[in-house]
Design a protein around this motif. Structure first.
Motif, short mmCIF file in Angstrom:
data_model
loop_
_atom_site.label_atom_id
_atom_site.label_comp_id
_atom_site.label_asym_id
_atom_site.label_seq_id
_atom_site.Cartn_x
_atom_site.Cartn_y
_atom_site.Cartn_z
N ALA A 49 2.98 -12.57 1.36
CA ALA A 49 3.19 -11.13 1.44
C ALA A 49 1.86 -10.41 1.54
O ALA A 49 0.84 -10.89 1.02
N THR A 50 1.85 -9.26 2.23
CA THR A 50 0.69 -8.37 2.17
C THR A 50 0.74 -7.67 0.81
O THR A 50 1.80 -7.65 0.15
N GLU A 53 3.61 -5.30 0.76
CA GLU A 53 4.93 -5.96 0.63
C GLU A 53 5.15 -6.46 -0.79
O GLU A 53 6.24 -6.31 -1.36
N GLY A 56 5.84 -3.72 -3.12
CA GLY A 56 7.23 -3.28 -2.92
C GLY A 56 8.22 -4.21 -3.60
O GLY A 56 9.16 -3.78 -4.26
N ARG A 57 7.98 -5.53 -3.45
CA ARG A 57 8.89 -6.50 -4.09
C ARG A 57 8.91 -6.34 -5.60
O ARG A 57 9.96 -6.45 -6.24
N GLU A 62 0.38 -0.41 -5.28
CA GLU A 62 -0.25 -1.32 -4.30
C GLU A 62 -1.71 -1.62 -4.64
O GLU A 62 -2.17 -2.75 -4.48
#
Ligand SMILES: C[S@@+](CC[C@H](N)C(=O)[O-])C[C@H]1O[C@@H](n2cnc3c(N)ncnc32)[C@H](O)[C@@H]1O
Length: 353
Positions: A49-50, A53, A56-57, A62
């Motif tokens: 994942a970035t 991402e 978000g998960r 971030e």
């Protein structure tokens, strides 16, 4: 310290390197503890994942996610491939529960919870007093349960019980089984699932642990097979039992000798007591290396103060090696204590008769 000797870089630098390595390992450990709490460990195990991402998960910020990833890349736990990050295999398995008997995620839960309690430990050490279990963060019993769960879920039935002479036969023929200090109930749950004809009673002095145990038993659909009761094992044990488990409890308790004597008195003829205690050497000077370091640190931060708070001697995590445990068992009226040949880096299993 005062010295007139010039400082010798050849002596200082290797030692500084060792301290630096250990600080790096500690830093990675705390990041894993934070990752567990935030859900980042599992979220990254779901696939590359970035940072956006992954954030978000896990439902978190971030920028914090990026710093966490960069730290674990520096530690060698995480790989970066372009803009995506992923656990360096097999850390994804070991840090989650996917590695089964080898899962280590619970250790990070416990280390994180104990680090959060550092001020209380400092004050206790100054005054020489204990810290009651109820004064620790609630994630401590959950962390302890998660550390021992891989043993109970993956080794207890298939590997450990067959090494404990006569216990499997007793369980198959409807033995009365009790555990003193059952914590979150994971050992009894594993046995009840495999040997539903036996009857099971889990005792613990700490009510929040019993709540966890009842929830875990319901989730495993064995609630009707196990009774959980609040009880201090330093007092008399109700009923008669064929098999009694004392798993990771004696060194934490207020009076290991009294627990053993009470268990002995409540044992049916031919009964057996299975004792799991941290694997340690009779000579403390022989407890060396990373496992012993972690055991002693856990001791100072938890096992020692909890025992003192319960009026005990504060044996500490490594306080019941085989010879000391045998002395206690014989004094409590048992005739033998044998160590079983089960392999675990941090725990040993004994059978007392
Ligand atoms: C380290 S935990 C281990 C829990 C569980 N056996 C496991 O392996 O996950 C020790 C447990 O022993 C319980 N305990 C300590 N002293 C006790 C006593 N005197 N009577 C009953 N339970 C006790 C604690 O409340 C705690 O749940």
């Amino acid at each position: 310290m005062t010295t007139t000797e010039p400082l010798d870089p050849e002596v200082l630098l290797p030692a500084a390197g060792k301290l630096g390595e250990d600080l790096g390992a500690y830093s990675a450990t705390i990041m894993c503890a934070i990752g567990n709490r935030l859900g980042l460990t599992d979220a990254l195990a779901a696939g590359p994942a970035t940072p956006a991402e992954l954030a978000g998960r896990a439902g978190i910020d971030e920028r914090y996610t990026l710093e966490w990833l960069r730290c674990l890349v520096a530690a060698g736990y995480v790989d970066r491939d372009g803009t995506a990050y992923r656990w360096h295999p097999p850390y994804d398995l070991l840090l989650t529960d996917a590695a089964g008997p080898f899962a280590m995620g619970g250790l990070y839960d416990l280390v994180g919870a104990l680090a959060a309690n550092i001020n209380e430990v400092v004050e206790a050490a100054r005054g020489g007093h204990g810290i009651a279990q109820s004064d620790y963060p609630p994630d401590v019993p959950a962390g302890i349960a998660r550390i021992n769960a891989p043993i109970y879920d993956h080794a207890l039935v298939d590997e450990w019980m067959p090494q404990a002479d006569g216990v499997v036969e007793a369980l198959q023929s409807g033995a009365a089984v009790a555990e003193v200090g059952c914590g979150a109930g994971r050992a009894l749950i594993a046995l009840a699932r495999s040997y539903p004809d036996a009857t099971y009673t889990g005792y613990d002095v700490f009510a929040p642990a019993l709540e966890l145990a009842r929830t875990n038993a319901a989730a495993a659909r064995v609630s009707e097979l196990i009774t959980f009761e609040q009880l201090d094992g330093t007092g008399a044990l109700p009923g008669r039992h064929d098999v009694v488990l004392l798993f990771d409890v004696l060194h934490d308790s207020g009076d290991a000798a009294a627990i053993l004597a009470n268990v002995r008195s409540a044992l049916n003829d031919g009964g057996r007591v299975l004792i799991m205690e941290p694997r340690s050497q009779d000579d403390p000077a022989a407890n060396l290396g990373p496992v012993a370091t972690t055991l002693y640190a856990t001791s100072l931060a938890y096992c020692l103060p909890v025992s003192l708070a319960a009026g005990g001697p504060g044996l500490g995590t490594c306080g019941l090696p085989e010879a000391a445990l045998r002395d206690l068992c014989l004094a409590a009226g048992f005739t033998t204590l044998d160590q079983t040949p089960v392999f675990h880096p941090a725990q040993a299993l004994y059978i007392a008769r």
